[in-house]
Scaffold this motif. Structure first.
Motif, PDB file in Angstrom:
ATOM      1  N   ILE A  31       0.717  -0.915   0.062  1.00  0.00           N
ATOM      2  CA  ILE A  31      -0.010   0.044   0.006  1.00  0.00           C
ATOM      3  C   ILE A  31       1.007   1.305   0.114  1.00  0.00           C
ATOM      4  O   ILE A  31       0.722   2.169  -0.693  1.00  0.00           O
ATOM      5  CB  ILE A  31      -1.153   0.088   1.086  1.00  0.00           C
ATOM      6  CG1 ILE A  31      -1.875  -1.152   1.134  1.00  0.00           C
ATOM      7  CG2 ILE A  31      -1.571   1.359   1.324  1.00  0.00           C
ATOM      8  CD1 ILE A  31      -2.934  -1.290   2.077  1.00  0.00           C
ATOM      9  N   THR A  55      -7.999   4.079  -1.255  1.00  0.00           N
ATOM     10  CA  THR A  55      -8.099   2.686  -1.804  1.00  0.00           C
ATOM     11  C   THR A  55      -9.437   2.044  -1.982  1.00  0.00           C
ATOM     12  O   THR A  55     -10.015   2.188  -0.858  1.00  0.00           O
ATOM     13  CB  THR A  55      -7.034   1.884  -0.886  1.00  0.00           C
ATOM     14  OG1 THR A  55      -7.595   1.720   0.487  1.00  0.00           O
ATOM     15  CG2 THR A  55      -5.565   2.282  -0.717  1.00  0.00           C
ATOM     16  N   VAL A  69      -6.254  -3.562  -6.067  1.00  0.00           N
ATOM     17  CA  VAL A  69      -6.428  -2.497  -5.332  1.00  0.00           C
ATOM     18  C   VAL A  69      -6.302  -1.382  -6.018  1.00  0.00           C
ATOM     19  O   VAL A  69      -5.258  -1.199  -6.730  1.00  0.00           O
ATOM     20  CB  VAL A  69      -5.856  -2.037  -3.913  1.00  0.00           C
ATOM     21  CG1 VAL A  69      -6.075  -1.040  -3.255  1.00  0.00           C
ATOM     22  CG2 VAL A  69      -5.867  -3.499  -3.100  1.00  0.00           C
ATOM     23  N   PHE A  71      -5.614   2.557  -6.196  1.00  0.00           N
ATOM     24  CA  PHE A  71      -5.362   3.769  -5.440  1.00  0.00           C
ATOM     25  C   PHE A  71      -5.805   5.029  -6.116  1.00  0.00           C
ATOM     26  O   PHE A  71      -5.565   5.132  -7.581  1.00  0.00           O
ATOM     27  CB  PHE A  71      -3.403   3.871  -5.326  1.00  0.00           C
ATOM     28  CG  PHE A  71      -3.033   2.691  -4.586  1.00  0.00           C
ATOM     29  CD1 PHE A  71      -2.877   2.857  -3.021  1.00  0.00           C
ATOM     30  CD2 PHE A  71      -2.975   1.451  -5.091  1.00  0.00           C
ATOM     31  CE1 PHE A  71      -2.391   1.677  -2.512  1.00  0.00           C
ATOM     32  CE2 PHE A  71      -2.311   0.156  -4.460  1.00  0.00           C
ATOM     33  CZ  PHE A  71      -2.161   0.360  -3.074  1.00  0.00           C
TER      34      PHE A  71
END
Length: 293
Positions: A31, A55, A69, A71
Motif C-alpha cells: 500500500i 484505496t 486495489v 489507489f
C-alpha cells in the motif's frame, strides 16, 4: 468506538487511479508503494491533488489471497499537462454512498466495516460496488496511531431501483425495454458493455447491457427550466448477469440534480422519474421469479 452511518451523494470529480496487487502478508509495504507511485505520477503529469488519497479493494482482502486495489486521488490540472504513465485519469459520476468514519489505528477498521454491513442489512439500500477507504488523516500527517482518521464508503442503490431475478439475461433485457416503454420511457441507446469493455481495455465481464432511457414528457419540463440540461435527460438502466441471476439497476435521477443551480425546480421532476423507474423495475420483478436480495 461508536460509529455513525450516513447516506450521502458524492460530487463528480477528476480522479487519478493506479491499480496494483496487494499481498495480505505485505499489505503495509504494497500500500505504501502504491501510494508513493500514485503521487509520483501526479507530480510528473503536473496534476494538483485536491483531496485525500484512497484505496478501493476489488476483491475480498480478508480471504488471505492477493487482491487488486485501486489507489486514487482527486486532482486538477496545473499549469500544463504531462504523462499519466500507468495511471488512469477519469471523471467520476455522482454516486450515493453509505459511509462511516473510523478514528484510530487500522487494526480495528474491521469494526467499522461490520457496522456498515449491519446497517445495510436493515437500511433499504443494497451495495453495488466495492468499499473505498478515504484517508482523511493518514500516517504522514498523524502524530500517533490515535490521530488517524479513515472514512469508509460503500456505493449503494435504493432497493426499489435494483432487482435480482432468475429470468435469463436476454429475456430480462427484452422485458426491461418493454417495462420502460410501458412507464413512459423511450430507449434511446442500448450499449453492449461486455463487448465495449473488452474492445477498449481488454477487461472481461459477464453479459452487461446499458440502456439510456428518456421520458419525453419529463424531458420537456426539464428543458423548459434550463435548455442547457440536456445531459441530464437520459436515465441509465443497467442489465447484467451475476451469479446465475440477472440484475437490473437504475441510476437514481435525484443524484443528477444536486450540482445544478436549478436543483430545487428539478427535484419534483427527478422524483417523478424515480417513481416511474421504480414502477418499471417492479413490473419486471412481478413477471419473473425474484430471489432474495
Amino acid at each position: 468506538m461508536p460509529y455513525h452511518v450516513t447516506v450521502d451523494r458524492t460530487e463528480p470529480q477528476t480522479v487519478l487511479e493506479l491499480r496494483r496487487i496487494v499481498r495480505p502478508d505485505h499489505a503495509g509495504d504494497d500500500i505504501g508503494a502504491g501510494m508513493q507511485a500514485l503521487f509520483e505520477v501526479a507530480a510528473a503529469a503536473n496534476l494538483l491533488t485536491v483531496g485525500p488519497p484512497s484505496t478501493t479493494y476489488l476483491g475480498d482482502f480478508g480471504s488471505g489471497e492477493p487482491t487488486a486495489v485501486d489507489f486514487g486521488i482527486a486532482v486538477t490540472f496545473g499549469a500544463g499537462e504531462g504523462r499519466t504513465g500507468e495511471c488512469t485519469l477519469r471523471r467520476t459520476e455522482p454516486t450515493r454512498t453509505a459511509r462511516t468514519v473510523h478514528r484510530g489505528d487500522y487494526s480495528r477498521l474491521g469494526q467499522a466495516y461490520d457496522t456498515l454491513q449491519r446497517w445495510l442489512s436493515d437500511s433499504g439500500y443494497r451495495p453495488i460496488g466495492p468499499p473505498t477507504e478515504l484517508y482523511l488523516v493518514g500516517p504522514e500527517a498523524a502524530v500517533g496511531p490515535g490521530d488517524l482518521v479513515t472514512e469508509i464508503r460503500i456505493p449503494v442503490v435504493a432497493e426499489e431501483l435494483s432487482i435480482r431475478v432468475t429470468a435469463p439475461f436476454d429475456d430480462t433485457v427484452a422485458r426491461t425495454r418493454q417495462a420502460l416503454a410501458d412507464n413512459g420511457f423511450t430507449v434511446l441507446t442500448d450499449i453492449d458493455m461486455q463487448a465495449a469493455l473488452s474492445a477498449e481495455s481488454g477487461v472481461e465481464t459477464g453479459p452487461f447491457r446499458l440502456l439510456g432511457a428518456c421520458n419525453p414528457q419529463l424531458a420537456h419540463r426539464v428543458l423548459a427550466i434550463d435548455s442547457h440540461l440536456g445531459p441530464l435527460l437520459a436515465c441509465q438502466v443497467g442489465v447484467r448477469a451475476e451469479g446465475g441471476h440477472t440484475v437490473v439497476e437504475a441510476l437514481d435521477p435525484e443524484l443528477l440534480t444536486g450540482a445544478c443551480e436549478t436543483a430545487k425546480e428539478l427535484e419534483p421532476i427527478a422524483r417523478l422519474a424515480r417513481e416511474a423507474l421504480a414502477a418499471a423495475l417492479h413490473a419486471i420483478e412481478h413477471h419473473t421469479t425474484a430471489v432474495d436480495r
